[in-house]
Write a protein that holds these residues in place. Structure first.
Motif, PDB file in Angstrom:
ATOM      1  N   HIS A 291     -45.156   2.177  52.167  1.00 14.22           N
ATOM      2  CA  HIS A 291     -44.646   2.332  53.535  1.00 14.22           C
ATOM      3  C   HIS A 291     -43.926   1.079  54.026  1.00 14.22           C
ATOM      4  O   HIS A 291     -42.908   1.169  54.707  1.00 14.22           O
ATOM      5  N   GLU A 292     -44.440  -0.099  53.723  1.00 12.61           N
ATOM      6  CA  GLU A 292     -43.821  -1.337  54.202  1.00 12.61           C
ATOM      7  C   GLU A 292     -42.396  -1.511  53.658  1.00 12.61           C
ATOM      8  O   GLU A 292     -41.543  -2.076  54.331  1.00 12.61           O
ATOM      9  N   VAL A 293     -42.141  -1.065  52.446  1.00 11.86           N
ATOM     10  CA  VAL A 293     -40.785  -1.139  51.886  1.00 11.86           C
ATOM     11  C   VAL A 293     -39.875  -0.175  52.646  1.00 11.86           C
ATOM     12  O   VAL A 293     -38.746  -0.516  53.006  1.00 11.86           O
ATOM     13  N   GLU A 294     -40.372   1.016  52.912  1.00 14.60           N
ATOM     14  CA  GLU A 294     -39.592   1.977  53.705  1.00 14.60           C
ATOM     15  C   GLU A 294     -39.300   1.401  55.077  1.00 14.60           C
ATOM     16  O   GLU A 294     -38.177   1.501  55.573  1.00 14.60           O
ATOM     17  N   HIS A 295     -40.276   0.753  55.682  1.00 13.57           N
ATOM     18  CA  HIS A 295     -40.090   0.113  56.984  1.00 13.57           C
ATOM     19  C   HIS A 295     -38.995  -0.954  56.898  1.00 13.57           C
ATOM     20  O   HIS A 295     -38.131  -1.034  57.768  1.00 13.57           O
ATOM     21  N   PHE A 296     -39.030  -1.778  55.852  1.00 18.67           N
ATOM     22  CA  PHE A 296     -38.015  -2.811  55.689  1.00 18.67           C
ATOM     23  C   PHE A 296     -36.614  -2.207  55.596  1.00 18.67           C
ATOM     24  O   PHE A 296     -35.689  -2.646  56.282  1.00 18.67           O
ATOM     25  N   PHE A 297     -36.444  -1.208  54.741  1.00 14.49           N
ATOM     26  CA  PHE A 297     -35.106  -0.629  54.572  1.00 14.49           C
ATOM     27  C   PHE A 297     -34.640   0.083  55.833  1.00 14.49           C
ATOM     28  O   PHE A 297     -33.453   0.054  56.162  1.00 14.49           O
ATOM     29  N   ARG A 298     -35.549   0.701  56.570  1.00 16.83           N
ATOM     30  CA  ARG A 298     -35.182   1.320  57.853  1.00 16.83           C
ATOM     31  C   ARG A 298     -34.746   0.256  58.848  1.00 16.83           C
ATOM     32  O   ARG A 298     -33.727   0.387  59.525  1.00 16.83           O
ATOM     33  N   TRP A 299     -35.515  -0.840  58.901  1.00 22.22           N
ATOM     34  CA  TRP A 299     -35.143  -1.953  59.790  1.00 22.22           C
ATOM     35  C   TRP A 299     -33.768  -2.491  59.409  1.00 22.22           C
ATOM     36  O   TRP A 299     -32.925  -2.727  60.269  1.00 22.22           O
ATOM     37  N   ARG A 300     -33.547  -2.706  58.113  1.00 21.88           N
ATOM     38  CA  ARG A 300     -32.282  -3.271  57.653  1.00 21.88           C
ATOM     39  C   ARG A 300     -31.096  -2.351  57.976  1.00 21.88           C
ATOM     40  O   ARG A 300     -30.044  -2.795  58.423  1.00 21.88           O
ATOM     41  N   THR A 301     -31.277  -1.059  57.780  1.00 22.31           N
ATOM     42  CA  THR A 301     -30.221  -0.102  58.100  1.00 22.31           C
ATOM     43  C   THR A 301     -29.931  -0.111  59.598  1.00 22.31           C
ATOM     44  O   THR A 301     -28.769  -0.129  60.010  1.00 22.31           O
ATOM     45  N   ASN A 302     -30.972  -0.133  60.411  1.00 25.22           N
ATOM     46  CA  ASN A 302     -30.773  -0.176  61.864  1.00 25.22           C
ATOM     47  C   ASN A 302     -30.043  -1.448  62.287  1.00 25.22           C
ATOM     48  O   ASN A 302     -29.137  -1.409  63.123  1.00 25.22           O
ATOM     49  N   LYS A 303     -30.436  -2.568  61.704  1.00 27.24           N
ATOM     50  CA  LYS A 303     -29.781  -3.836  62.035  1.00 27.24           C
ATOM     51  C   LYS A 303     -28.302  -3.808  61.650  1.00 27.24           C
ATOM     52  O   LYS A 303     -27.444  -4.284  62.389  1.00 27.24           O
ATOM     53  N   GLY A 304     -28.001  -3.230  60.496  1.00 30.43           N
ATOM     54  CA  GLY A 304     -26.610  -3.105  60.062  1.00 30.43           C
ATOM     55  C   GLY A 304     -25.802  -2.222  60.992  1.00 30.43           C
ATOM     56  O   GLY A 304     -24.641  -2.520  61.307  1.00 30.43           O
TER      57      GLY A 304
END
Length: 190
Positions: free
Chosen positions: A122-135
């Protein structure tokens, strides 16, 4: 060369908490790629099934129109991610190019592996979701800046946000990113 594993670990740890075992498993899905200045990573028309994390060096994502005018979408410096994300997620052919402004070392992860790990940790999914949102937010801010601000403001804003670009990136590429000619950029710098 800096240790790619430690750089990615530090980057991820700013946004997600992975234990050693989880991070080692995550990192095991990456491949190291060494690129030379001018080398293409993605060419328009390619099939794209990877995204890339910059360990060191600088890349650019760009579009060439029918008149061969270059439009730079993104500079990718250390700790940044780059790919043709439309092609990666939609399975279309690449519409942009990505090449190296300087020699670069990058980590590559396949879309399939990223999706698999996101389901497992889950934490990896959270990271990639955060990164996509930031982008997405960064792209929105850049578009709004183009609509509301003159080129002098955009140039000063770019240098304030990313002062290292001035020494890494040739001025004609900064001009292209700002949507102006090299001559216009020279006048702004005076």
């Amino acid at each position: 060369m800096p240790d790619p594993k430690e750089i990615l670990k530090e980057h991820i740890s700013n946004f997600a908490s992975l234990n050693e075992e989880q991070f080692d498993y995550f990192f095991s899905h990456f491949n190291m790629i060494n690129l030379q200045k001018g080398q293409m990573l993605i060419t328009e028309g390619d099939s794209v099934d990877h995204e890339y994390f910059v360990v060191d060096g600088c890349l650019k994502a760009f579009y060439l129109n029918d008149n061969m005018k270059m439009f730079i979408l993104q500079f990718a410096m250390p700790n940044w991610w780059v790919s043709d994300f439309d092609a990666l997620y939609s399975k279309n052919r690449a519409t942009i190019n990505v090449d190296c402004i300087t020699s670069a070392n990058i980590l590559s992860i396949s879309n399939e592996d990223r999706e698999k790990i996101c389901k497992e940790i889950h934490e990896v999914e959270h990271f990639f979701r955060w990164r996509t949102n930031k982008g997405y937010v960064a792209a929105q801010k850049r578009l709004l800046s183009f609509m509301d601000n003159d080129v002098k403001f955009r140039y000063e804003e770019l240098l304030a946000l990313y002062p290292q670009l001035y020494n890494l990136v040739p001025k004609h590429l900064i001009a292209s990113y700002l949507g102006v000619t090299r001559e216009t950029l020279s006048r702004l710098r005076q």
